[in-house]
Motif scaffolding. Structure first.
Motif, PDB file in Angstrom:
ATOM      1  N   LEU A  35       4.277  -1.262  13.326  1.00 49.98           N
ATOM      2  CA  LEU A  35       2.774  -1.779  13.525  1.00 49.98           C
ATOM      3  C   LEU A  35       2.507  -3.356  13.323  1.00 49.98           C
ATOM      4  CD1 LEU A  35       1.256   0.781  11.242  1.00 49.98           C
ATOM      5  CD2 LEU A  35       1.167   0.703  13.685  1.00 49.98           C
ATOM      6  N   PRO A  36       1.616  -4.119  14.030  1.00 47.92           N
ATOM      7  CA  PRO A  36       1.485  -5.359  13.762  1.00 47.92           C
ATOM      8  C   PRO A  36       0.785  -5.662  12.199  1.00 47.92           C
ATOM      9  CG  PRO A  36      -0.355  -4.434  14.982  1.00 47.92           C
ATOM     10  CD  PRO A  36       0.620  -3.337  14.956  1.00 47.92           C
ATOM     11  N   GLY A  37       1.264  -6.784  11.616  1.00 45.46           N
ATOM     12  CA  GLY A  37       1.023  -7.032  10.469  1.00 45.46           C
ATOM     13  C   GLY A  37       1.751  -6.453   9.238  1.00 45.46           C
ATOM     14  N   VAL A  38       2.928  -5.570   9.585  1.00 53.20           N
ATOM     15  CA  VAL A  38       3.698  -4.845   8.508  1.00 53.20           C
ATOM     16  C   VAL A  38       4.968  -5.648   8.527  1.00 53.20           C
ATOM     17  CG1 VAL A  38       4.942  -2.680   8.090  1.00 53.20           C
ATOM     18  CG2 VAL A  38       2.665  -2.514   9.115  1.00 53.20           C
ATOM     19  N   ARG A  39       5.322  -5.966   7.241  1.00 51.36           N
ATOM     20  CA  ARG A  39       6.456  -6.630   6.839  1.00 51.36           C
ATOM     21  C   ARG A  39       7.783  -5.877   6.804  1.00 51.36           C
ATOM     22  NH1 ARG A  39       4.835 -10.304   1.967  1.00 51.36           N
ATOM     23  NH2 ARG A  39       6.946 -10.527   1.947  1.00 51.36           N
ATOM     24  N   ALA A  40       7.492  -4.638   6.028  1.00 53.08           N
ATOM     25  CA  ALA A  40       8.264  -3.644   5.796  1.00 53.08           C
ATOM     26  C   ALA A  40       7.710  -2.383   5.448  1.00 53.08           C
ATOM     27  CB  ALA A  40       9.279  -4.245   4.436  1.00 53.08           C
ATOM     28  N   SER A  41       8.526  -1.164   5.465  1.00 55.39           N
ATOM     29  CA  SER A  41       8.094   0.140   5.159  1.00 55.39           C
ATOM     30  C   SER A  41       9.305   0.981   4.661  1.00 55.39           C
ATOM     31  CB  SER A  41       7.126   0.648   6.406  1.00 55.39           C
ATOM     32  OG  SER A  41       8.039   0.875   7.266  1.00 55.39           O
ATOM     33  N   ALA A  42       8.898   1.797   3.739  1.00 54.66           N
ATOM     34  CA  ALA A  42      10.032   2.737   3.264  1.00 54.66           C
ATOM     35  C   ALA A  42       9.291   4.046   2.745  1.00 54.66           C
ATOM     36  CB  ALA A  42      10.822   1.969   2.193  1.00 54.66           C
ATOM     37  N   VAL A  54       0.837  -1.170   0.159  1.00 56.85           N
ATOM     38  CA  VAL A  54      -0.124  -0.110  -0.100  1.00 56.85           C
ATOM     39  C   VAL A  54       0.693   1.185   0.013  1.00 56.85           C
ATOM     40  CG1 VAL A  54      -1.878  -1.110   1.262  1.00 56.85           C
ATOM     41  CG2 VAL A  54      -0.225   0.001   2.693  1.00 56.85           C
ATOM     42  N   THR A  55       0.208   2.345  -0.406  1.00 60.60           N
ATOM     43  CA  THR A  55       1.065   3.574  -0.709  1.00 60.60           C
ATOM     44  C   THR A  55       0.192   4.700  -0.012  1.00 60.60           C
ATOM     45  OG1 THR A  55       2.145   5.077  -2.163  1.00 60.60           O
ATOM     46  CG2 THR A  55       0.267   3.850  -2.913  1.00 60.60           C
ATOM     47  N   PHE A  56       0.881   5.848   0.322  1.00 64.25           N
ATOM     48  CA  PHE A  56       0.018   7.086   0.718  1.00 64.25           C
ATOM     49  C   PHE A  56       1.010   8.080   0.912  1.00 64.25           C
ATOM     50  CE2 PHE A  56       1.356   4.986   4.787  1.00 64.25           C
ATOM     51  CZ  PHE A  56       1.668   5.964   5.434  1.00 64.25           C
ATOM     52  N   GLY A  57       0.837   9.317   1.037  1.00 63.39           N
ATOM     53  CA  GLY A  57       1.484  10.634   1.317  1.00 63.39           C
ATOM     54  C   GLY A  57       1.138  11.072   2.447  1.00 63.39           C
ATOM     55  N   VAL A  58       1.907  12.016   2.962  1.00 64.68           N
ATOM     56  CA  VAL A  58       1.888  12.608   4.218  1.00 64.68           C
ATOM     57  C   VAL A  58       2.268  14.416   3.715  1.00 64.68           C
ATOM     58  CG1 VAL A  58       2.419  13.165   6.684  1.00 64.68           C
ATOM     59  CG2 VAL A  58       1.881  10.855   5.821  1.00 64.68           C
ATOM     60  N   GLN A  59       1.535  15.273   4.177  1.00 69.30           N
ATOM     61  CA  GLN A  59       1.826  16.495   3.944  1.00 69.30           C
ATOM     62  C   GLN A  59       2.217  17.035   5.390  1.00 69.30           C
ATOM     63  OE1 GLN A  59       2.218  18.048   0.979  1.00 69.30           O
ATOM     64  NE2 GLN A  59       1.435  16.445   0.017  1.00 69.30           N
ATOM     65  N   GLY A  98      12.198  16.979   0.899  1.00 70.09           N
ATOM     66  CA  GLY A  98      10.893  17.089   0.280  1.00 70.09           C
ATOM     67  C   GLY A  98       9.817  16.127   0.924  1.00 70.09           C
ATOM     68  N   ALA A  99       8.810  16.476  -0.024  1.00 67.84           N
ATOM     69  CA  ALA A  99       7.494  15.443   0.759  1.00 67.84           C
ATOM     70  C   ALA A  99       7.830  14.107   0.343  1.00 67.84           C
ATOM     71  CB  ALA A  99       6.335  15.975  -0.009  1.00 67.84           C
ATOM     72  N   MET A 100       7.678  13.140   1.196  1.00 62.42           N
ATOM     73  CA  MET A 100       7.665  11.844   0.909  1.00 62.42           C
ATOM     74  C   MET A 100       6.393  10.981   0.770  1.00 62.42           C
ATOM     75  SD  MET A 100      10.837  10.424   3.262  1.00 62.42           S
ATOM     76  CE  MET A 100      11.219   9.186   2.207  1.00 62.42           C
ATOM     77  N   THR A 101       6.541  10.051  -0.226  1.00 65.39           N
ATOM     78  CA  THR A 101       5.518   9.043  -0.425  1.00 65.39           C
ATOM     79  C   THR A 101       5.751   7.890   0.265  1.00 65.39           C
ATOM     80  OG1 THR A 101       4.679   9.986  -2.328  1.00 65.39           O
ATOM     81  CG2 THR A 101       4.035   7.961  -1.992  1.00 65.39           C
ATOM     82  N   PHE A 102       5.041   7.107   1.166  1.00 64.13           N
ATOM     83  CA  PHE A 102       5.530   6.101   1.949  1.00 64.13           C
ATOM     84  C   PHE A 102       4.828   4.729   1.285  1.00 64.13           C
ATOM     85  CE2 PHE A 102       5.523   9.579   4.803  1.00 64.13           C
ATOM     86  CZ  PHE A 102       6.845   9.388   5.302  1.00 64.13           C
ATOM     87  N   TYR A 103       5.354   3.811   1.326  1.00 65.45           N
ATOM     88  CA  TYR A 103       5.007   2.292   1.068  1.00 65.45           C
ATOM     89  C   TYR A 103       5.208   1.464   2.203  1.00 65.45           C
ATOM     90  CZ  TYR A 103       5.656   4.228  -3.704  1.00 65.45           C
ATOM     91  OH  TYR A 103       5.356   4.844  -4.748  1.00 65.45           O
ATOM     92  N   VAL A 104       4.127   0.649   2.256  1.00 62.61           N
ATOM     93  CA  VAL A 104       4.024  -0.316   3.543  1.00 62.61           C
ATOM     94  C   VAL A 104       3.674  -1.918   2.871  1.00 62.61           C
ATOM     95  CG1 VAL A 104       2.953  -0.913   5.637  1.00 62.61           C
ATOM     96  CG2 VAL A 104       3.123   1.271   5.146  1.00 62.61           C
ATOM     97  N   ARG A 105       4.517  -2.841   3.025  1.00 63.45           N
ATOM     98  CA  ARG A 105       4.241  -4.182   2.614  1.00 63.45           C
ATOM     99  C   ARG A 105       3.859  -4.845   3.799  1.00 63.45           C
ATOM    100  NH1 ARG A 105       4.921  -6.980  -1.770  1.00 63.45           N
ATOM    101  NH2 ARG A 105       6.412  -5.273  -2.546  1.00 63.45           N
ATOM    102  N   THR A 106       2.395  -5.608   3.994  1.00 58.48           N
ATOM    103  CA  THR A 106       1.784  -6.120   4.987  1.00 58.48           C
ATOM    104  C   THR A 106       1.659  -7.542   4.784  1.00 58.48           C
ATOM    105  OG1 THR A 106      -0.467  -5.959   3.871  1.00 58.48           O
ATOM    106  CG2 THR A 106       0.302  -3.937   4.996  1.00 58.48           C
ATOM    107  N   TRP A 107       1.468  -8.112   5.871  1.00 55.13           N
ATOM    108  CA  TRP A 107       1.179  -9.645   5.979  1.00 55.13           C
ATOM    109  C   TRP A 107      -0.376  -9.716   5.643  1.00 55.13           C
ATOM    110  CZ3 TRP A 107       4.944 -13.085   5.714  1.00 55.13           C
ATOM    111  CH2 TRP A 107       6.084 -12.716   6.356  1.00 55.13           C
ATOM    112  N   GLN A 108      -1.250  -8.731   6.241  1.00 61.00           N
ATOM    113  CA  GLN A 108      -2.591  -8.923   5.967  1.00 61.00           C
ATOM    114  C   GLN A 108      -3.237  -8.448   4.886  1.00 61.00           C
ATOM    115  OE1 GLN A 108      -2.115  -6.004   9.438  1.00 61.00           O
ATOM    116  NE2 GLN A 108      -4.463  -5.708   8.990  1.00 61.00           N
ATOM    117  N   SER A 109      -4.258  -8.310   4.332  1.00 64.90           N
ATOM    118  CA  SER A 109      -4.828  -7.884   3.279  1.00 64.90           C
ATOM    119  C   SER A 109      -4.636  -6.233   3.529  1.00 64.90           C
ATOM    120  CB  SER A 109      -6.377  -8.016   3.054  1.00 64.90           C
ATOM    121  OG  SER A 109      -7.294  -7.583   4.036  1.00 64.90           O
TER     122      SER A 109
END
Length: 836
Positions: free
Chosen positions: A519-526, A489-494, A658-669
C-alpha cells in the motif's frame, strides 16, 4: 394543623424567593453532593455489592485451584481460576457437595443474519448452566444438559434479551430458525430473560452456546478434551445446608484423586513437581453470590477511591448547607424577635424553620436524583465506550439507593434547620429590636468556624488525592512502553466471519500482510496472535535446556506468534541475534526470539541466549526450539503491568496460529491511512470485516481508561470541594464582620487605618486555614497510603502535590476573604455607632 403548615409553606416559599442567591447555592450544593453520591454508589453497588439476579444466589461459589501446572492457560484473570474441560467434567459428575457445577468462558464470534455479518460476544456454557442458575426463558427454551454431550454435535444458541431486541426486532418467531455463527448454521433455541446477562459480572454476551461446540465458536481450538489446557471458569451451587468450608473439605479427596490420575497420565518423574502438583495442591471454594468477575479486580479499587472522595464532598456539602443556614439565620434575628414580641410561640417558629429546611432538602434531593443517572451514564460510557453491544452496568440507580440519598438530603436540611431554631429558642429581644449586631452568642459563630475549618481540611484531602491521580496519569502516559506508537495503527480480521475454514486462515493472513506491504504510504506491517496492551495473555510453561528449575519457580512465559518484520514494525529493537524471515516455516527448524527479561533470567546476558534450546511443556520433553534472537523489553498486557518473560515464535511455523491482529506503520497520518487500508481489505475480499481499527496511541489511552476516569473525577471533586470551602468561608466572614460592625466602627473612629481592618479579617482567615492545613496534611498522607496501589511513579506523600494543594487552598481562602475584608474596611463609623 394543616392550615398552619400551609401558611408556613407559603411563607417559606416567599422567604426563599426573597433570597434567591442563598436558595440557589444551598440547593445546588445539596444536589451536587447527593447526585455524585448516588451516581458513584450505584456503580459501586452493581460492581461490588449486588448479587447475581438468579435463584439462591447466596449458595453460589467459585472454584479456585492452587498447585503446579504444566500446559497452556488462557485466562482473563488469575490463572488459578481456570480449569480444563475434563477437570470440570470430573468435578461435576463425581462430587457430593454441590447441587450443580457450571462452566463458562467467553469468545468473539461472527453472527450473520439476512446476509448482514456482525461481530458479537458469545459465552460458551455447560448444558446445565441455566438450570443451575434457575434462569427461565423469555421465549422458547434454554440450553439443557442434553445439548452439551457430544463434541461439535449440537449447533444451537440462546440469544440474550437485548440482542434479540436489537438485532431481531423482538420477533417471537425467531425460535427454531437458524443464524450463521462463524459461517456455520446454528439453531436459535430461545431468548434469555431481560434482567439476566451472565454468571460473569460485567459481561454482556449476545449469544450463549454449548461448551461442546467450542471448535465451532473458537475455530481452530482443539483443546476441549486436553487436560493440559486450562481455559474455563467453574461456578457451583452448594447443596442446601452446606457451608463453603464444609464443601471445601468435602471435595478435597476428589480433587486429590483427580490430580493423582492426571499426574499418572503425564508420566512426570520429578519428585519436586509431584509435590507441588499433587501433595501441596488444593481446591478452594470461594464466595460466588456476586458472580465470577475478571472485571471486579480492575474496578474495585478505583471505585472505592472515588466513593471515598464522593463521601468527603457529600460531607462538605452538608457542612456547607449548615453554615449557609446559620449565616442566614444571623440576618433574621430581628425578624424572629419581632415575631416573639408579637406573641409567636417557640414551637411555631421552629416549625417555620423546619418547613424552610424541608423545602431546601426536597429541591436539593430532587435535583440530585435527577442528575445522578446522567452522571452514571457519562461514567459508564467513558469507561466502556468501546464495548460492543450492551454496556455492563445500568445508569438507572436502584430504588433503595434513590430513597436513601433522597432521605439523606431531607435529613441534612432538617437537622441543620434545627441549629438556627435553637439559636432563636431564647432570644434577647431588646437588643435585637434595636438592631444591635451583638445579639447572637459566641456558640453559633464557633460552630460556623469549625464548619468552615472542616470544609477547608476536607478540600485539602480531596485536592491531594486529585493531584496524586493526575500525576499518576501523566506518568503513565509519558512512560516508555517499548513500542513506538507514532504513526502506528492496529486492527483485527476475522477470517471465519468471511467464510474461511480454520485451515485457510493462515493463507488469508499471509495475503493480508502482502497486501498491506504494497500500500502507498505504508512503511512496515506485521501481525501477532497476542495483541499489545490489550489486557490479553497467551502463555504456556516451558523447559529450558541446561537450566535447573528453582523450587516453586514459575516457568510460564508469554508466547505470542508473530510475522516476519514484527519487531521493526513495532519499534522493538533487536539487541542480539536475528529477526524472523519468510524461510522460518513449518518445514524448517523451529526457532524463537525471546525478550531481554527472558534472556537475563535464564542466561544472565542477552548474547548468551543465542543458540540455546527450549521445549514447550514440562517434564520429559525434548528441547527442540532454538533461540535465534533477543529483543528489547516492552510492555505487553498493560501499561501498568510488569514486563513478563516472553517467547516470540513465527506464525508460519504453526498450522493454525489463530486469529491475528495486524499493525501498520505509515508515513501519512493514521486517520488518512484508515480509508486506504479498509479499501485494500475490501478489494482483497469484500466479505472481510475489520475489527477494532484504531491508532496505537488510542490503544494506550484505552488501556489507561480507569486511571483517566479517576483523575478526571478526582479533579472535578477537588474543584468542587475548593468552591464549597470558598463559599463557606465567605459566608462565615461576612457574618463575623457584620457581627463586629460596631467594634470596627469604633476602631476606625479612634484612628485605625483601613489596612489594619483588612489585616484583622485576613488574620482570622489565616488562623482558620493554618489550623485546617496542620490537621489535613498529616491526615492526607495517612489516607492516601490506602490508595498507593493505584499510584504510579509517585509517592503517596509527594511533597510537590502536598505543597500545591496547600497553596491553592490558601490562595482561594484569601481570595474569598478579600470581599468581606474590604467591606469591613469601608465601614462608616457614624453609621456603625448610630444604633447605640
Amino acid at each position: 394543623m394543616m392550615t398552619g403548615f400551609a401558611q408556613d409553606l407559603r411563607y417559606a416559599l416567599r422567604q426563599l424567593a426573597k433570597s434567591p442567591g442563598f436558595a440557589a447555592v444551598a440547593i445546588v450544593t445539596l444536589a451536587l453532593g447527593i447526585g455524585a453520591n448516588t451516581a458513584i454508589f450505584s456503580l459501586l453497588d452493581q460492581a461490588l455489592l449486588r448479587n447475581l439476579p438468579v435463584k439462591d444466589a447466596d449458595r453460589l461459589v467459585i472454584l479456585q485451584s492452587f498447585g503446579s501446572f504444566n500446559g497452556h492457560t488462557s485466562s482473563r484473570t488469575d490463572d488459578n481460576f481456570s480449569f480444563s474441560y475434563p477437570m470440570y467434567r470430573d468435578l461435576r459428575d463425581r462430587n457430593s457437595v454441590f447441587s450443580g457445577l457450571i462452566a463458562t468462558t467467553g469468545a468473539q464470534v461472527g453472527v450473520q443474519w439476512h446476509n448482514q455479518p456482525e461481530l458479537v460476544w458469545a459465552e460458551l456454557v455447560s448444558g446445565n448452566y441455566f438450570d443451575v442458575l434457575g434462569v427461565r426463558p423469555a421465549i422458547g427454551r434454554m440450553l439443557v444438559a442434553s445439548d452439551d454431550v457430544v463434541p461439535d454435535a449440537n449447533p444451537v444458541v440462546v440469544l440474550s434479551f437485548s440482542y434479540w431486541q436489537r438485532r431481531f426486532g423482538s420477533d417471537p418467531t425467531i425460535v427454531n430458525r437458524s443464524v450463521l455463527v462463524n459461517g456455520r448454521p446454528f439453531t436459535i433455541l430461545g431468548v434469555a430473560p431481560p434482567r439476566f446477562h451472565s454468571a460473569v459480572m460485567g459481561d454482556t454476551p449476545d449469544v450463549f452456546a454449548p461448551m461442546t461446540m467450542k471448535a465451532a465458536v473458537q475455530p481452530g481450538a482443539k483443546d476441549l478434551e486436553l487436560r493440559t489446557s486450562r481455559w474455563l471458569a467453574i461456578v457451583g451451587k452448594l447443596k442446601p445446608g452446606l457451608t463453603r468450608e464444609q464443601a471445601e473439605a468435602g471435595i478435597a479427596p476428589l480433587w486429590y484423586s483427580i490430580r493423582a490420575d492426571e499426574l499418572k497420565q503425564r508420566g512426570h518423574s520429578s519428585e519436586h513437581f509431584k509435590e507441588t502438583f499433587l501433595t501441596k495442591s488444593h481446591l478452594f471454594v470461594r464466595d460466588g453470590a456476586k458472580g465470577f468477575s475478571p472485571l471486579r479486580a480492575d474496578v474495585q479499587q478505583p471505585l472505592l477511591i472515588i466513593m471515598a472522595m464522593v463521601a468527603l464532598v457529600a460531607l462538605m456539602a452538608c457542612a456547607n448547607v449548615g453554615s449557609l443556614l446559620l449565616v442566614r439565620a444571623a440576618g433574621r434575628i430581628r425578624e424572629m424577635s419581632v415575631r416573639y414580641a408579637l406573641g409567636a410561640k417557640r414551637a411555631r417558629v421552629v416549625q417555620q424553620l423546619l418547613v424552610e429546611g424541608l423545602l431546601l432538602g426536597l429541591a436539593g434531593g430532587a435535583l440530585g436524583i435527577a442528575i445522578a443517572p446522567r452522571v452514571s451514564a457519562w461514567l459508564i460510557n467513558m469507561i466502556w465506550s468501546k464495548t460492543a453491544g450492551d454496556l455492563p452496568f445500568s445508569s438507572r440507580p436502584d430504588l433503595r439507593i434513590l430513597l436513601f440519598n433522597f432521605s439523606l438530603a431531607l435529613l441534612v436540611s432538617l437537622v441543620f434547620s434545627l441549629a438556627p431554631a435553637l439559636q432563636f429558642w431564647r432570644p434577647n429581644l431588646a437588643p435585637a429590636l434595636k438592631q444591635q449586631a451583638m445579639t447572637a452568642g459566641g456558640g453559633p459563630l464557633r460552630f460556623r468556624r469549625i464548619s468552615v475549618a472542616l470544609q477547608i481540611g476536607l478540600s485539602i484531602l480531596v485536592l491531594v488525592g486529585a493531584g496524586l491521580f493526575v500525576r499518576t496519569l501523566h506518568n503513565l502516559k509519558s512512560l516508555n512502553v517499548g513500542i513506538e506508537a507514532d504513526h502506528l495503527v492496529t486492527f483485527g480480521v476475522q477470517p471465519t466471519l468471511a467464510g474461511y475454514r480454520p485451515d485457510q486462515a493462515r493463507e488469508l493472513e499471509s495475503r493480508v500482510l502482502q497486501t498491506l506491504a504494497t500500500l502507498p504510504g505504508v512503511r512496515a506491517s506485521a501481525g501477532t496472535t497476542d495483541p499489545e496492551l490489550a489486557n490479553t495473555n497467551t502463555g504456556n510453561n516451558i523447559t529450558v535446556a541446561g537450566y535447573t528449575e528453582k523450587e516453586n519457580e514459575d516457568m510460564n512465559v508469554e508466547s505470542p506468534r508473530v510475522s516476519p518484520g514484527y519487531f521493526s514494525t513495532m519499534g522493538m529493537n533487536l539487541i542480539a541475534g536475528r529477526d524472523f524471515t519468510e524461510q522460518d516455516r513449518d518445514t524448517s527448524s523451529k526457532v524463537a526470539v525471546v525478550n531481554e527479561s527472558f534472556a537475563r533470567h535464564y542466561f544472565s546476558e542477552p548474547q548468551q541466549a543465542i543458540g540455546h534450546f527450549y521445549a514447550k511443556g514440562g517434564g520429559d520433553v525434548k528441547p527442540d526450539i532454538e533461540i535465534v534472537g533477543v529483543v528489547k523489553d516492552a510492555k505487553h498486557t498493560g501499561v501498568r503491568q510488569q514486563i513478563t518473560r516472553t517467547i516470540f515464535t513465527p506464525y508460519l511455523q504453526e498450522a493454525d496460529p489463530g486469529a491475528m491482529t495486524f499493525y501498520v506503520r505509515t508515513w501519512q497520518s493514521p486517520e488518512s491511512a484508515e480509508g486506504t487500508i479498509r479499501g485494500a481489505m475490501q478489494a482483497l475480499d469484500s466479505k472481510l470485516v475489520l475489527d477494532n481499527f484504531r491508532t496505537m496511541q488510542e490503544q494506550i489511552d484505552d488501556n489507561l481508561t480507569s486511571e483517566r476516569v479517576v483523575a478526571i473525577l478526582a479533579s472535578a471533586f477537588g474543584l468542587l470541594a475548593v468552591v464549597m470551602a470558598a463559599v463557606g468561608l465567605y459566608g462565615v466572614l461576612a457574618y463575623s464582620t457584620a457581627q463586629r460592625t460596631r467594634e470596627i466602627g469604633i476602631r476606625i473612629a479612634l484612628g485605625a487605618a483601613r489596612v489594619s481592618v483588612i489585616r484583622m479579617v485576613l488574620v482570622e482567615v489565616l488562623w482558620l486555614v493554618g489550623i485546617s492545613i496542620a490537621i489535613a496534611i498529616p491526615a492526607s498522607i495517612l489516607l492516601t497510603r490506602a490508595a498507593s496501589s493505584q499510584l504510579f511513579g509517585i509517592s503517596s506523600s509527594d511533597p510537590l502535590t502536598l505543597v500545591a494543594a496547600t497553596v491553592l487552598v490558601a490562595a482561594v481562602a484569601l481570595a474569598s476573604a478579600l470581599l468581606p475584608a474590604r467591606r469591613a474596611a469601608k465601614t462608616d463609623p457614624m453609621a456603625a455607632l448610630r444604633y447605640e
